[in-house]
Motif scaffolding. Structure first.
Motif, PDB file in Angstrom:
ATOM      1  N   ALA A  73      -4.241  27.668 -13.988  1.00  0.00           N
ATOM      2  CA  ALA A  73      -4.507  26.300 -13.544  1.00  0.00           C
ATOM      3  C   ALA A  73      -3.206  25.563 -13.229  1.00  0.00           C
ATOM      4  O   ALA A  73      -3.091  24.876 -12.206  1.00  0.00           O
ATOM      5  CB  ALA A  73      -5.301  25.546 -14.609  1.00  0.00           C
ATOM      6  N   ILE A  74      -2.203  25.694 -14.088  1.00  0.00           N
ATOM      7  CA  ILE A  74      -0.919  25.038 -13.866  1.00  0.00           C
ATOM      8  C   ILE A  74      -0.280  25.539 -12.578  1.00  0.00           C
ATOM      9  O   ILE A  74       0.291  24.762 -11.792  1.00  0.00           O
ATOM     10  CB  ILE A  74       0.019  25.263 -15.067  1.00  0.00           C
ATOM     11  CG1 ILE A  74      -0.524  24.545 -16.311  1.00  0.00           C
ATOM     12  CG2 ILE A  74       1.439  24.779 -14.753  1.00  0.00           C
ATOM     13  CD1 ILE A  74       0.200  24.917 -17.589  1.00  0.00           C
ATOM     14  N   SER A  75      -0.371  26.850 -12.331  1.00  0.00           N
ATOM     15  CA  SER A  75       0.240  27.430 -11.127  1.00  0.00           C
ATOM     16  C   SER A  75      -0.385  26.900  -9.845  1.00  0.00           C
ATOM     17  O   SER A  75       0.230  26.950  -8.773  1.00  0.00           O
ATOM     18  CB  SER A  75       0.147  28.954 -11.170  1.00  0.00           C
ATOM     19  OG  SER A  75      -1.167  29.409 -10.886  1.00  0.00           O
ATOM     20  N   MET A  76      -1.617  26.389  -9.932  1.00  0.00           N
ATOM     21  CA  MET A  76      -2.287  25.820  -8.757  1.00  0.00           C
ATOM     22  C   MET A  76      -1.820  24.398  -8.458  1.00  0.00           C
ATOM     23  O   MET A  76      -2.193  23.818  -7.442  1.00  0.00           O
ATOM     24  CB  MET A  76      -3.806  25.842  -8.965  1.00  0.00           C
ATOM     25  CG  MET A  76      -4.407  27.223  -9.135  1.00  0.00           C
ATOM     26  SD  MET A  76      -6.200  27.108  -9.434  1.00  0.00           S
ATOM     27  CE  MET A  76      -6.471  28.562 -10.444  1.00  0.00           C
ATOM     28  N   GLU A  77      -1.035  23.827  -9.368  1.00  0.00           N
ATOM     29  CA  GLU A  77      -0.447  22.489  -9.213  1.00  0.00           C
ATOM     30  C   GLU A  77      -1.498  21.418  -8.907  1.00  0.00           C
ATOM     31  O   GLU A  77      -1.393  20.686  -7.918  1.00  0.00           O
ATOM     32  CB  GLU A  77       0.629  22.520  -8.130  1.00  0.00           C
ATOM     33  CG  GLU A  77       1.751  23.504  -8.446  1.00  0.00           C
ATOM     34  CD  GLU A  77       2.836  23.542  -7.381  1.00  0.00           C
ATOM     35  OE1 GLU A  77       2.590  23.055  -6.250  1.00  0.00           O
ATOM     36  OE2 GLU A  77       3.933  24.044  -7.683  1.00  0.00           O
ATOM     37  N   PRO A  78      -2.514  21.308  -9.751  1.00  0.00           N
ATOM     38  CA  PRO A  78      -3.539  20.281  -9.536  1.00  0.00           C
ATOM     39  C   PRO A  78      -3.025  18.904  -9.965  1.00  0.00           C
ATOM     40  O   PRO A  78      -1.939  18.775 -10.534  1.00  0.00           O
ATOM     41  CB  PRO A  78      -4.672  20.739 -10.460  1.00  0.00           C
ATOM     42  CG  PRO A  78      -3.946  21.373 -11.609  1.00  0.00           C
ATOM     43  CD  PRO A  78      -2.752  22.068 -10.989  1.00  0.00           C
ATOM     44  N   ASP A  79      -3.825  17.886  -9.719  1.00  0.00           N
ATOM     45  CA  ASP A  79      -3.483  16.538 -10.171  1.00  0.00           C
ATOM     46  C   ASP A  79      -3.861  16.348 -11.639  1.00  0.00           C
ATOM     47  O   ASP A  79      -3.218  15.567 -12.348  1.00  0.00           O
ATOM     48  CB  ASP A  79      -4.208  15.496  -9.306  1.00  0.00           C
ATOM     49  CG  ASP A  79      -3.757  15.566  -7.856  1.00  0.00           C
ATOM     50  OD1 ASP A  79      -2.683  15.033  -7.540  1.00  0.00           O
ATOM     51  OD2 ASP A  79      -4.475  16.190  -7.044  1.00  0.00           O
ATOM     52  N   ALA A 119       2.622  21.453 -18.403  1.00  0.00           N
ATOM     53  CA  ALA A 119       1.826  20.797 -17.363  1.00  0.00           C
ATOM     54  C   ALA A 119       2.216  19.326 -17.233  1.00  0.00           C
ATOM     55  O   ALA A 119       2.422  18.816 -16.119  1.00  0.00           O
ATOM     56  CB  ALA A 119       0.337  20.937 -17.681  1.00  0.00           C
ATOM     57  N   GLU A 120       2.309  18.629 -18.355  1.00  0.00           N
ATOM     58  CA  GLU A 120       2.674  17.211 -18.303  1.00  0.00           C
ATOM     59  C   GLU A 120       4.081  17.027 -17.733  1.00  0.00           C
ATOM     60  O   GLU A 120       4.344  16.070 -17.010  1.00  0.00           O
ATOM     61  CB  GLU A 120       2.566  16.589 -19.701  1.00  0.00           C
ATOM     62  CG  GLU A 120       1.129  16.440 -20.170  1.00  0.00           C
ATOM     63  CD  GLU A 120       1.013  15.615 -21.439  1.00  0.00           C
ATOM     64  OE1 GLU A 120       1.877  15.777 -22.328  1.00  0.00           O
ATOM     65  OE2 GLU A 120       0.073  14.806 -21.527  1.00  0.00           O
ATOM     66  N   GLY A 121       4.982  17.950 -18.079  1.00  0.00           N
ATOM     67  CA  GLY A 121       6.329  17.883 -17.532  1.00  0.00           C
ATOM     68  C   GLY A 121       6.360  18.065 -16.022  1.00  0.00           C
ATOM     69  O   GLY A 121       7.297  17.611 -15.351  1.00  0.00           O
ATOM     70  N   ARG A 122       5.339  18.732 -15.484  1.00  0.00           N
ATOM     71  CA  ARG A 122       5.230  18.918 -14.028  1.00  0.00           C
ATOM     72  C   ARG A 122       4.513  17.744 -13.363  1.00  0.00           C
ATOM     73  O   ARG A 122       4.242  17.781 -12.165  1.00  0.00           O
ATOM     74  CB  ARG A 122       4.458  20.209 -13.726  1.00  0.00           C
ATOM     75  CG  ARG A 122       5.118  21.471 -14.275  1.00  0.00           C
ATOM     76  CD  ARG A 122       6.228  21.968 -13.360  1.00  0.00           C
ATOM     77  NE  ARG A 122       6.910  23.106 -13.944  1.00  0.00           N
ATOM     78  CZ  ARG A 122       6.476  24.365 -13.883  1.00  0.00           C
ATOM     79  NH1 ARG A 122       5.336  24.641 -13.283  1.00  0.00           N
ATOM     80  NH2 ARG A 122       7.178  25.339 -14.430  1.00  0.00           N
TER      81      ARG A 122
END
Length: 214
Positions: A129-135, A164-167
């Motif tokens: 999920a993180i690799s998909m860079e969602p909102d 994820a939050e860091g991204r």
């Protein structure tokens, strides 16, 4: 409204998930009885492990007139996997593309965006999920309460949530989950044990007896 991904586990907060909301892409496990509501399914166990019969049975007990069996996987699990792989509206990820319609988990793409750190099926889903860079990423049923069987998975899961939050990805965790929350615990302080509440260093309102460590 942005891209929103929901990662599904089996804990009590599973029932709070937006499984019928089309705005969310749902990532789940094929042995979940709600699997038909999920878009992407993940069976990450190696094929030789899947073919074992012994993991299917967790417990058996006499109910007075019949034997009740609790299983780790549905008895028709292979049929479910085939059904998912043949459904054009669903995607089934496995360690390898063991048969037609199955996709190999995209390890290289995911590891480039996160890390080669997988401790559970949930963390495979969360890393993907993180690799998909969602909102936004939401976790439901991933409660990982202290002293439960799956508590050892919490460190990796919380690491990925922080990543994820860091991204800049919004992370939603229901109130009933233990993730990202301080758990009341006894801590040795010199020769005594102190039970902190709310956060480390803060005593709660409950009466407390300081116990000396011997």
């Amino acid at each position: 409204k942005g891209v929103k991904i929901c990662v599904m586990g089996f804990g009590p907060t599973n029932d709070e998930a937006p499984v019928d909301d089309p705005e969310w892409t749902k990532l789940g496990l094929p042995w979940d009885d709600k699997w038909e509501k999920y878009d992407r399914l993940y069976e990450i166990h190696e094929k030789n492990v899947l073919e074992l019969s012994s993991p299917l049975i967790l417990t058996e007990s006499w109910e007075g007139d019949h034997i009740k069996t609790q299983a780790h996987r549905p008895q028709n699990y292979w049929k479910i996997l085939k059904q998912i792989s043949e459904n054009p509206n669903k995607t089934l990820y496995m360690q390898e593309a063991y048969w037609g319609g199955v996709l190999q988990y995209p390890f290289e793409k995911v590891i480039q965006k996160t890390r080669d750190y997988f401790i559970s099926s949930i963390t495979y889903m969360l890393s993907h999920a993180i690799s998909m860079e969602p909102d936004e990423i939401a976790l439901y049923g991933v409660d990982l309460m202290p002293d439960e069987e799956w508590d050892y998975q919490r460190a990796c899961t919380e690491y990925l949530l922080g990543l994820a939050e860091g991204r800049g990805i919004k992370v939603t965790v229901p109130e009933g989950s233990a993730l990202r929350k301080f758990q009341s615990q006894s801590v040795r302080f010199g020769a005594i044990f102190i039970k902190y509440h709310e956060r480390y260093g803060i005593l709660g309102p409950d009466e407390q007896k300081f116990e000396r460590w011997l």
